[in-house]
Design an enzyme around this catalytic site. Structure first.
Site, PDB file in Angstrom:
ATOM      1  N   TYR A  72       0.823  -1.215   0.000  1.00  0.00           N
ATOM      2  CA  TYR A  72       0.000   0.000   0.000  1.00  0.00           C
ATOM      3  C   TYR A  72       0.859   1.268   0.000  1.00  0.00           C
ATOM      4  CZ  TYR A  72      -4.313  -2.489  -0.032  1.00  0.00           C
ATOM      5  OH  TYR A  72      -5.357  -3.284  -0.456  1.00  0.00           O
ATOM      6  N   ARG A  75       1.555   1.773  -3.548  1.00  0.00           N
ATOM      7  CA  ARG A  75       0.368   2.277  -4.268  1.00  0.00           C
ATOM      8  C   ARG A  75       0.086   3.744  -3.922  1.00  0.00           C
ATOM      9  NH1 ARG A  75      -4.576  -1.573  -3.893  1.00  0.00           N
ATOM     10  NH2 ARG A  75      -5.403   0.064  -5.236  1.00  0.00           N
ATOM     11  N   HIS A 126     -14.822   2.014  -2.324  1.00  0.00           N
ATOM     12  CA  HIS A 126     -13.817   1.169  -1.667  1.00  0.00           C
ATOM     13  C   HIS A 126     -12.867   1.971  -0.780  1.00  0.00           C
ATOM     14  CE1 HIS A 126     -14.462  -2.055  -5.054  1.00  0.00           C
ATOM     15  NE2 HIS A 126     -15.508  -1.895  -4.264  1.00  0.00           N
ATOM     16  N   CYS A 134      -7.719   2.668  12.307  1.00  0.00           N
ATOM     17  CA  CYS A 134      -7.144   1.841  13.373  1.00  0.00           C
ATOM     18  C   CYS A 134      -7.769   0.439  13.320  1.00  0.00           C
ATOM     19  CB  CYS A 134      -7.408   2.481  14.735  1.00  0.00           C
ATOM     20  SG  CYS A 134      -6.858   1.408  16.092  1.00  0.00           S
ATOM     21  N   CYS A 186      -2.285   3.662  16.337  1.00  0.00           N
ATOM     22  CA  CYS A 186      -3.377   4.642  16.382  1.00  0.00           C
ATOM     23  C   CYS A 186      -3.067   5.802  17.334  1.00  0.00           C
ATOM     24  CB  CYS A 186      -4.648   3.925  16.843  1.00  0.00           C
ATOM     25  SG  CYS A 186      -6.047   5.020  17.029  1.00  0.00           S
ATOM     26  N   CYS A 189      -6.248   5.428  20.341  1.00  0.00           N
ATOM     27  CA  CYS A 189      -6.214   4.396  21.392  1.00  0.00           C
ATOM     28  C   CYS A 189      -4.778   4.014  21.753  1.00  0.00           C
ATOM     29  CB  CYS A 189      -7.016   3.162  20.970  1.00  0.00           C
ATOM     30  SG  CYS A 189      -6.221   2.161  19.690  1.00  0.00           S
TER      31      CYS A 189
HETATM   32  N1  APR Z   1      -9.827   2.953 -20.539  1.00  0.00           N
HETATM   33  C1  APR Z   1     -10.965   2.265 -20.292  1.00  0.00           C
HETATM   34  N2  APR Z   1     -10.985   1.025 -19.780  1.00  0.00           N
HETATM   35  C2  APR Z   1      -9.813   0.448 -19.501  1.00  0.00           C
HETATM   36  C3  APR Z   1      -8.565   1.097 -19.733  1.00  0.00           C
HETATM   37  C4  APR Z   1      -8.609   2.401 -20.282  1.00  0.00           C
HETATM   38  N3  APR Z   1      -7.495   3.110 -20.540  1.00  0.00           N
HETATM   39  N4  APR Z   1      -7.576   0.267 -19.350  1.00  0.00           N
HETATM   40  C5  APR Z   1      -8.166  -0.842 -18.889  1.00  0.00           C
HETATM   41  N5  APR Z   1      -9.509  -0.752 -18.971  1.00  0.00           N
HETATM   42  C6  APR Z   1     -10.536  -1.692 -18.531  1.00  0.00           C
HETATM   43  C7  APR Z   1     -10.180  -3.158 -18.636  1.00  0.00           C
HETATM   44  O1  APR Z   1     -10.543  -3.683 -19.916  1.00  0.00           O
HETATM   45  C8  APR Z   1     -11.001  -3.776 -17.510  1.00  0.00           C
HETATM   46  O2  APR Z   1     -12.322  -4.119 -17.973  1.00  0.00           O
HETATM   47  O3  APR Z   1     -10.712  -1.448 -17.149  1.00  0.00           O
HETATM   48  C9  APR Z   1     -11.162  -2.633 -16.504  1.00  0.00           C
HETATM   49  C10 APR Z   1     -10.352  -2.802 -15.230  1.00  0.00           C
HETATM   50  O4  APR Z   1     -10.848  -3.906 -14.540  1.00  0.00           O
HETATM   51  P1  APR Z   1     -10.261  -4.361 -13.129  1.00  0.00           P
HETATM   52  O5  APR Z   1      -8.778  -4.421 -13.202  1.00  0.00           O
HETATM   53  O6  APR Z   1     -10.989  -5.599 -12.766  1.00  0.00           O
HETATM   54  O7  APR Z   1     -10.632  -3.147 -12.174  1.00  0.00           O
HETATM   55  P2  APR Z   1     -12.005  -2.846 -11.414  1.00  0.00           P
HETATM   56  O8  APR Z   1     -13.183  -3.240 -12.213  1.00  0.00           O
HETATM   57  O9  APR Z   1     -11.907  -1.448 -10.955  1.00  0.00           O
HETATM   58  O10 APR Z   1     -11.872  -3.810 -10.165  1.00  0.00           O
HETATM   59  C11 APR Z   1     -12.823  -3.712  -9.139  1.00  0.00           C
HETATM   60  O11 APR Z   1     -11.549  -5.133  -7.739  1.00  0.00           O
HETATM   61  O12 APR Z   1      -9.442  -5.719  -6.993  1.00  0.00           O
HETATM   62  C12 APR Z   1     -10.585  -5.043  -6.693  1.00  0.00           C
HETATM   63  O13 APR Z   1     -10.883  -3.380  -5.109  1.00  0.00           O
HETATM   64  C13 APR Z   1     -10.336  -3.606  -6.382  1.00  0.00           C
HETATM   65  O14 APR Z   1     -11.702  -1.689  -6.887  1.00  0.00           O
HETATM   66  C14 APR Z   1     -11.135  -2.870  -7.431  1.00  0.00           C
HETATM   67  C15 APR Z   1     -12.205  -3.886  -7.807  1.00  0.00           C
END
Ligand code: APR
Length: 309
Positions: A72, A75, A126, A134, A186, A189
């Site tokens: 994280y 990220r 999300h 915490c 935290c 706490c």
């Molecule tokens: N423009 C539009 N669509 C795109 C692009 C782009 N430049 N690049 C990729 N994609 C599309 C892909 O084809 C895919 O369908 O975006 C989608 C991304 O899908 P995921 O990686 O599954 O992401 P998401 O749907 O946000 O995942 C949902 O899963 O892992 C968890 O919590 C995490 O919020 C996330 C949730």
């Protein structure tokens, strides 16, 4: 650059858009892809030799909080390094132009907020990488952009060598193990370990937020649902377009890099409009009759010309 492939007529979509009073957007990682953030499913789905999704659980955190925090920390660092793209700005402008627009996002990268999306028209399904919770008393710090988050996580925030991937992504580069006592606790706490304020697999979304979304959808007919850059396999996000359809005549438009494969939200035959390509290219074009054209000033400020007054 080749023009985006579409399977629907942009002018037919524009007529729908211009008549729409209530618009819902459901966004996913594809929205931020052209800013430079990886998506979850597909080739961005690994972090070192771990499936990114296997690190997004309470179990993983309890087993090795240092590893999960490093993931994280990286990220957070990446999200702070990149910038919102034209699609984030287009949605923010749509919110200013259409009071009946609500944007639901699965993204935790804060790019909507950095694009000045009006907060009352944005729900972070999300949570956020920049809120900190915490693990013991649930005390929430809503906004913390420290990078690194703490000294022990400094390897996640190093700048990569020019034109090379970040060394932390290479599984052959050893990762220092970070014991729990070196991670922040935290401030309230004083006992619980702090964790990212995101919703992990197996956890519930914020109850009040879900109730507010239900109320918004149920209040009146939703004219248009924009499903942007999501594979549509994670609930409850995957269900909002169908929920909206139960209120009356609703058109659903899917904007995705790949329309033909995947979950329910990116199969065009189930939708009314489908546009294949980069959301950052397509959205400004699709929303242009309302938002106008984006102009980026020299200092990076964004303004809009020629939109609906
Ligand atoms: N423009 C539009 N669509 C795109 C692009 C782009 N430049 N690049 C990729 N994609 C599309 C892909 O084809 C895919 O369908 O975006 C989608 C991304 O899908 P995921 O990686 O599954 O992401 P998401 O749907 O946000 O995942 C949902 O899963 O892992 C968890 O919590 C995490 O919020 C996330 C949730």
């Amino acid at each position: 650059m080749a023009p985006p492939k579409t399977y629907s007529s942009i002018s037919a979509f524009h007529s729908k858009l211009l008549g729409a009073k209530r618009i819902l957007a459901v966004c996913g990682a594809g929205l931020s892809a052209s800013s430079g953030l990886p998506t979850f499913r597909g080739k961005g789905g690994m972090w070192r030799n771990h499936e990114a999704m296997s690190l997004a659980t309470l179990d993983a955190f309890e087993r090795d909080p240092g590893l999960v925090w490093m993931f994280y920390g990286y990220r957070r660092h990446m999200a702070l390094t990149v910038k919102p793209n034209a699609a984030h700005y287009a949605l923010a402008e749509l919110a200013r132009k259409v009071p009946g627009f609500m944007c639901l996002t699965q993204n935790v990268d804060n790019l909507h907020i950095r694009a000045s999306h009006p907060p009352s028209q944005l729900k972070l399904l999300h949570g956020s990488l920049f809120s900190i919770k915490c693990t013991r008393c649930s005390f929430l710090q809503p906004s913390n952009a420290d990078d690194p988050f703490c000294p022990a996580l400094a390897p996640a925030s190093l700048p990569p060598p020019p034109n090379q991937p970040h060394p932390i992504l290479d599984p052959n580069t050893p990762l220092p193990s970070v014991p729990a006592q070196d991670l922040p606790h935290c401030p309230k706490c004083q006992i619980g370990l702090q964790r990212p304020g995101v919703v992990w697999f197996g956890e519930q979304l914020d109850h009040q937020m879900l109730e507010d979304i239900d109320k918004w959808i149920e209040a009146e007919k939703v004219d248009l649902v924009l499903v942007i850059g999501t594979s549509g396999v994670v609930w409850p996000a995957a269900g909002f377009s169908e929920q909206a359809r139960t209120k009356g005549e609703t058109s659903v438009v899917v904007v995705n890099m790949e329309l033909e494969e995947g979950g329910r939200n990116n199969r065009p035959e189930k939708e009314d409009f489908g546009f294949e390509g980069d959301a950052a290219v397509l959205l400004p074009r699709l929303l242009e009759p309302i938002i106008g054209r984006m102009v980026v000033e020299e200092e990076g400020e964004v303004r809009w010309v020629g939109g609906r007054s």
